[in-house]
Motif scaffolding. Structure first.
Motif, PDB file in Angstrom:
ATOM      1  N   ARG A 166     -14.975   1.929  11.460  1.00 50.54           N
ATOM      2  CA  ARG A 166     -15.861   2.055  11.451  1.00 50.54           C
ATOM      3  C   ARG A 166     -16.903   2.311  12.835  1.00 50.54           C
TER       4      ARG A 166
ATOM      5  N   GLY B 173     -20.668   3.750  14.793  1.00 50.39           N
ATOM      6  CA  GLY B 173     -21.919   3.527  15.455  1.00 50.39           C
ATOM      7  C   GLY B 173     -22.178   4.684  16.200  1.00 50.39           C
TER       8      GLY B 173
ATOM      9  N   PHE C 135     -19.138  -2.299  14.582  1.00 53.56           N
ATOM     10  CA  PHE C 135     -18.174  -0.470  14.394  1.00 53.56           C
ATOM     11  C   PHE C 135     -17.170  -0.865  15.033  1.00 53.56           C
TER      12      PHE C 135
END
Length: 234
Positions: A73, A75, A110
């Motif tokens: 993930r 960010g 994230f």
């Protein structure tokens, strides 16, 4: 109890006093990866460094040849066109002050954090939160950049960050137990090569001292360090 029995059976499957070549260790690790999920194959390396000294810190990023098998993930702190670029590249979370507020509230969705240079004044205020988690963007690692698309794409493609802990040990995931042996070998040797090239000038004596391979739920198997080199005999 089942986990303890599985781990005991794993330790019984090899000689714990012996070091194994990378090829041998991978076969043992995969044979002991018996969890109901696809276990991550992990390596730990003991380096001859003292990370308390600034000139002996080891840290970097590498794109593994065969990825990690893990969905990372990402960010991104960015505004305007760069925020749109990040979203188009596949970033999971993008924002500015709104994202900072979420982080301050403990909502950190994230595993890798990227920022454009103009956002670092804002991101810097989050240092006490992001720093201990290893998420603080860093220009040397390419996570503070105007090339948002490239940074997001690299992270999504299986880029791995390595960083020596206080005891001089690096831990990293190098793939999944379902990977072919050759793909795991290629990933591990690429990582070991990157770590070797990151040897700090202040390090003295033997640099790569010990290494071990394991799966998420399996026992650690000691590695012959020489077998980690690219081109080493199988």
């Amino acid at each position: 109890m089942a986990k303890d029995k599985r781990l005991a059976a794993g330790y019984a499957s090899f000689d714990r006093t012996k070091t194994y070549t990378l090829t041998e260790a991978i076969k043992l690790v995969k044979g002991n990866a018996r969890a109901k999920f696809d276990e991550t194959v992990e390596i730990s390396m003991n380096l001859g460094i003292d990370p308390r000294h600034a000139d002996q810190m080891v840290r970097g990023l590498i794109s593994l040849p065969n990825g990690t098998g893990k969905t990372l993930r990402v960010g991104v702190f960015a505004r305007g066109p760069k925020a749109e670029e990040a979203l188009a590249a596949g970033a999971d979370v993008v924002g500015a002050e709104d994202l900072a507020e979420k982080v301050q509230a403990g909502e950190i969705a994230f595993d890798r954090c990227i920022a454009t240079p103009d956002m670092m004044a804002l991101v810097g205020r989050l240092g006490k939160i992001l720093g201990p988690r290893g998420l603080m963007p860093n220009p040397k690692l390419g996570t503070v950049t105007m090339d948002v698309k490239g940074a997001v794409s690299a992270a999504k493609a299986g880029q791995v960050e390595f960083r020596a802990e206080k005891a001089g040990i690096i831990h990293a995931g190098v793939g999944k137990a379902s990977f072919d042996d050759d793909k795991l070998i290629e990933n591990i040797r690429a990582l070991a090569d990157a770590i070797t090239k990151a040897k700090p000038t202040g390090a003295k004596g033997t640099y790569l001292q010990k290494a071990a391979l394991s799966s998420s739920m399996g026992p650690g198997i000691r590695l012959e360090v020489a077998s980690l080199a690219i081109g080493a005999a199988e």
